[in-house]
Design an enzyme around this catalytic site. Structure first.
Site, PDB file in Angstrom:
ATOM      1  N   PHE A   2      11.655   9.081  72.448  1.00 51.39           N
ATOM      2  CA  PHE A   2      10.635   9.714  73.299  1.00 51.39           C
ATOM      3  C   PHE A   2      10.745   9.263  74.748  1.00 51.39           C
ATOM      4  O   PHE A   2      10.352   9.970  75.659  1.00 51.39           O
ATOM      5  CB  PHE A   2       9.214   9.467  72.761  1.00 51.39           C
ATOM      6  N   ARG A  11       2.249  12.457  71.969  1.00 51.21           N
ATOM      7  CA  ARG A  11       1.966  11.469  70.924  1.00 51.21           C
ATOM      8  C   ARG A  11       2.022  12.215  69.605  1.00 51.21           C
ATOM      9  O   ARG A  11       1.023  12.606  69.038  1.00 51.21           O
ATOM     10  CB  ARG A  11       0.583  10.847  71.128  1.00 51.21           C
ATOM     11  N   ASP A  59      -7.489  -7.867  70.172  1.00 51.23           N
ATOM     12  CA  ASP A  59      -6.721  -7.296  71.275  1.00 51.23           C
ATOM     13  C   ASP A  59      -7.746  -6.646  72.195  1.00 51.23           C
ATOM     14  O   ASP A  59      -8.332  -5.611  71.851  1.00 51.23           O
ATOM     15  CB  ASP A  59      -5.715  -6.281  70.737  1.00 51.23           C
ATOM     16  N   TYR A  73       3.846 -23.046  92.794  1.00 51.08           N
ATOM     17  CA  TYR A  73       4.457 -22.926  91.474  1.00 51.08           C
ATOM     18  C   TYR A  73       3.544 -23.536  90.411  1.00 51.08           C
ATOM     19  O   TYR A  73       3.301 -22.946  89.371  1.00 51.08           O
ATOM     20  CB  TYR A  73       5.823 -23.614  91.463  1.00 51.08           C
ATOM     21  N   THR A 127       1.958   0.062  69.255  1.00 49.54           N
ATOM     22  CA  THR A 127       3.429   0.053  69.106  1.00 49.54           C
ATOM     23  C   THR A 127       4.042  -1.335  69.265  1.00 49.54           C
ATOM     24  O   THR A 127       4.782  -1.805  68.393  1.00 49.54           O
ATOM     25  CB  THR A 127       4.072   0.998  70.145  1.00 49.54           C
TER      26      THR A 127
HETATM   27  C1  PLP Z   1      -1.051  -1.564  76.511  1.00 47.81           C
HETATM   28  C2  PLP Z   1      -1.476  -2.275  75.330  1.00 47.81           C
HETATM   29  C3  PLP Z   1      -0.780  -3.399  74.871  1.00 47.81           C
HETATM   30  C4  PLP Z   1       0.487  -3.904  75.547  1.00 47.81           C
HETATM   31  O1  PLP Z   1       0.243  -4.331  76.840  1.00 47.81           O
HETATM   32  P1  PLP Z   1       1.366  -4.274  77.983  1.00 47.81           P
HETATM   33  O2  PLP Z   1       0.720  -4.911  79.152  1.00 47.81           O
HETATM   34  O3  PLP Z   1       1.741  -2.846  78.197  1.00 47.81           O
HETATM   35  O4  PLP Z   1       2.527  -5.066  77.478  1.00 47.81           O
HETATM   36  C5  PLP Z   1      -1.261  -4.037  73.746  1.00 47.81           C
HETATM   37  N1  PLP Z   1      -2.349  -3.590  73.093  1.00 47.81           N
HETATM   38  C6  PLP Z   1      -3.040  -2.504  73.501  1.00 47.81           C
HETATM   39  C7  PLP Z   1      -4.239  -2.064  72.762  1.00 47.81           C
HETATM   40  C8  PLP Z   1      -2.628  -1.805  74.631  1.00 47.81           C
HETATM   41  O5  PLP Z   1      -3.309  -0.718  75.012  1.00 47.81           O
END
Ligand code: PLP
Length: 482
Positions: free
Chosen positions: A455, A389, A223, A80, A133
């Site tokens: 969708f 899309r 990201d 853990y 999204t």
């Molecule tokens: C898929 C994705 C996310 C979200 O990640 P999850 O693991 O599906 O929650 C965020 N940013 C980008 C660019 C993604 O392609």
């Protein structure tokens, strides 16, 4: 690394791996595919995977692992707290990104939840090259708003621009000036920009964005979910980076950012996520949310096996022969479709191949959901499952007015290292048949329309008997073929 060349004219996308475990596929006959599509309400999300021949719905959590990753899962340290498995992940992230403070999460959107809760407050703005999204949802949920500053060429369907994911620096300066730097929660750059077709930004653009952020004391967040593809494109397309290794490019990118987060469902080919940062102060603010929403600090909701495989997956991301497979196969598919005059987004990006449904089915009005109709027709014609899309993925205005999407796309994702060249050729063959018979494809209308996320759960029906006609033409052209 030098590029592989061929003796003949044809450039062959070559698998730099061999297959050692296989999953048997089933291609049900066309009449069965029509039944399955009808039962799924013409919504590819609602198909049973057992009825799908090539699942091109997404690249999330469905990329093929390497033998090294699977082997590493066997030595996972199941505890853990204080697991050695987690220590190995932490060390690998520090080594690759040069950031000391690490937080594990169960997937990418969980990082976004934490980021938004800590950094976004009502009235703040988050400039970004383009939204994803879940990112947008978390920012708006916390009272912030987003500004999409992708350079104009990013939204051109047909282009030769090598970096359609670049941010417009002039627009960034303007947003900061209009809002005041203190109202900017952070600036977000999304590698391999997902929703505009897996398009990359350049290292130079990231450096320019970083420069503006530093001038104003604003945090720069990357990201990195689709970082692997972006790294490949920087190495291939950016003159100044030709002689850098993937590891060097990664470090240069990281050095320009304050926070990096990612979905390990894409980066590292497992299921999970993580955040990396430089600031201890920020780390302390975010740390408390991990046990609350994810799990203890040394697993964050991931299984130890996934963590062990992620450590290996990250190391493998530094290997050009591992990360070039997705983009090379996508480029092949896009170029073959283009040669046949079939409308696709260009240049080829990462993630997948995007058919332009507005042009493919230019006899259909947007109110009849051309991208959804194309998804339905392609499954019936081939057993290939893609993702709509377009307008179906939008939400109606509160008064019920339809919001028409800027683009109507059918995304055909290529999960990394999953499909062989012959399977891609099969998909191209059936898309070509559909293109030649496109006038047979009609529209869709809702029979059950949920108010949110329509969708995912919505059910639709064809506006005419066009699907029966499509099946009849298939039989006429293909005889008793599947
Ligand atoms: C898929 C994705 C996310 C979200 O990640 P999850 O693991 O599906 O929650 C965020 N940013 C980008 C660019 C993604 O392609």
């Amino acid at each position: 690394m030098t590029t592989l060349k061929f003796y003949g004219d044809e450039s062959i996308p070559l698998e730099m791996h061999k297959v050692r475990i296989v999953q048997k596929l089933r291609l049900p006959p066309v009449e069965y595919r029509l039944e399955a599509m009808t039962a799924a309400g013409n919504n590819t999300f609602l198909l049973q995977n057992a009825d799908v021949f090539m699942d091109m719905l997404t690249d999330s959590g469905v990329n093929a692992m390497s033998d090294q990753q699977v082997a590493a899962m066997m030595i996972a340290d199941d505890s853990y707290a204080g697991s050695a498995t987690y220590t190995r992940l932490e060390a690998k992230l520090r080594e690759i990104f040069g950031m000391y403070f690490i937080l594990p999460t169960h997937q990418g959107r969980a990082c976004e939840n934490i980021l938004a809760q800590v950094l976004v407050s009502p009235g703040t703005v988050v400039p970004m090259n383009y939204h994803f999204t879940t990112t947008k949802a978390h920012i708006t949920l916390n009272g912030g708003r987003i500004e999409e500053l992708v350079a104009d060429e990013g939204l051109e369907v047909i282009s030769v621009h090598p970096f359609k994911g670049n941010m417009d620096i002039g627009k960034l300066r303007a947003v900061i000036e209009d809002n005041g730097p203190t109202q900017v929660a952070f600036v977000r750059m999304e590698a391999g920009t997902n929703l505009i077709g897996g398009q990359p930004f350049s290292l130079q653009n990231l450096a320019d964005v970083s420069q503006v952020c530093r001038e104003h004391g604003i945090l720069l967040v990357m990201d990195a979910s689709l970082l692997a593809d972006n790294l490949y494109f920087i190495k291939e397309r950016e003159e100044d980076c030709k002689d850098l290794s993937i590891r060097e490019i990664t470090r240069q990118m990281a050095d320009l950012c304050d926070v990096i987060y990612f979905s390990a469902r894409k980066l590292g080919c497992v299921r999970g996520g993580a955040m990396c940062m430089r600031s201890e102060e920020l780390y302390r603010k975010m740390r408390g949310l991990v046990p609350l929403f994810e799990g203890f600090l040394t697993y964050g909701g991931m299984s130890v096996r996934e963590i062990e495989a992620l450590t290996v997956g990250l190391e493998e991301t530094m290997d050009m022969d591992m990360i070039n497979q997705g983009p090379i196969f996508i480029a092949y598919m896009v170029e073959e479709l283009e040669k046949r005059g079939i409308p696709v987004i260009t240049p080829a990006g990462g993630l997948g191949c995007h058919l332009n449904a507005l042009q493919f089915l230019d006899h259909l009005p947007q109110s009849e959901y051309p991208a959804g109709a194309l998804a339905s027709a392609l499954y019936i014609a081939s057993g290939v499952r893609g993702m709509e899309r377009g307008t179906l993925s939008e939400q109606r205005e509160p008064d019920g007015t339809e919001v028409f999407a800027n683009m109507e796309l059918l995304r055909l994702a290529l999960p990394r290292r999953v499909f062989t060249l012959s399977q891609i050729k099969y998909a191209i063959d059936r898309i070509q048949w559909l293109w030649d018979n496109r006038r047979l494809v009609g529209g869709l209308r809702f029979i059950e329309e949920p108010e949110i996320l329509r969708f995912f759960f919505g059910l639709l029906e064809p506006t005419t008997d066009w699907q029966q006609q499509l099946v009849a033409k298939f039989r006429q052209d293909f005889g008793d073929s599947l």
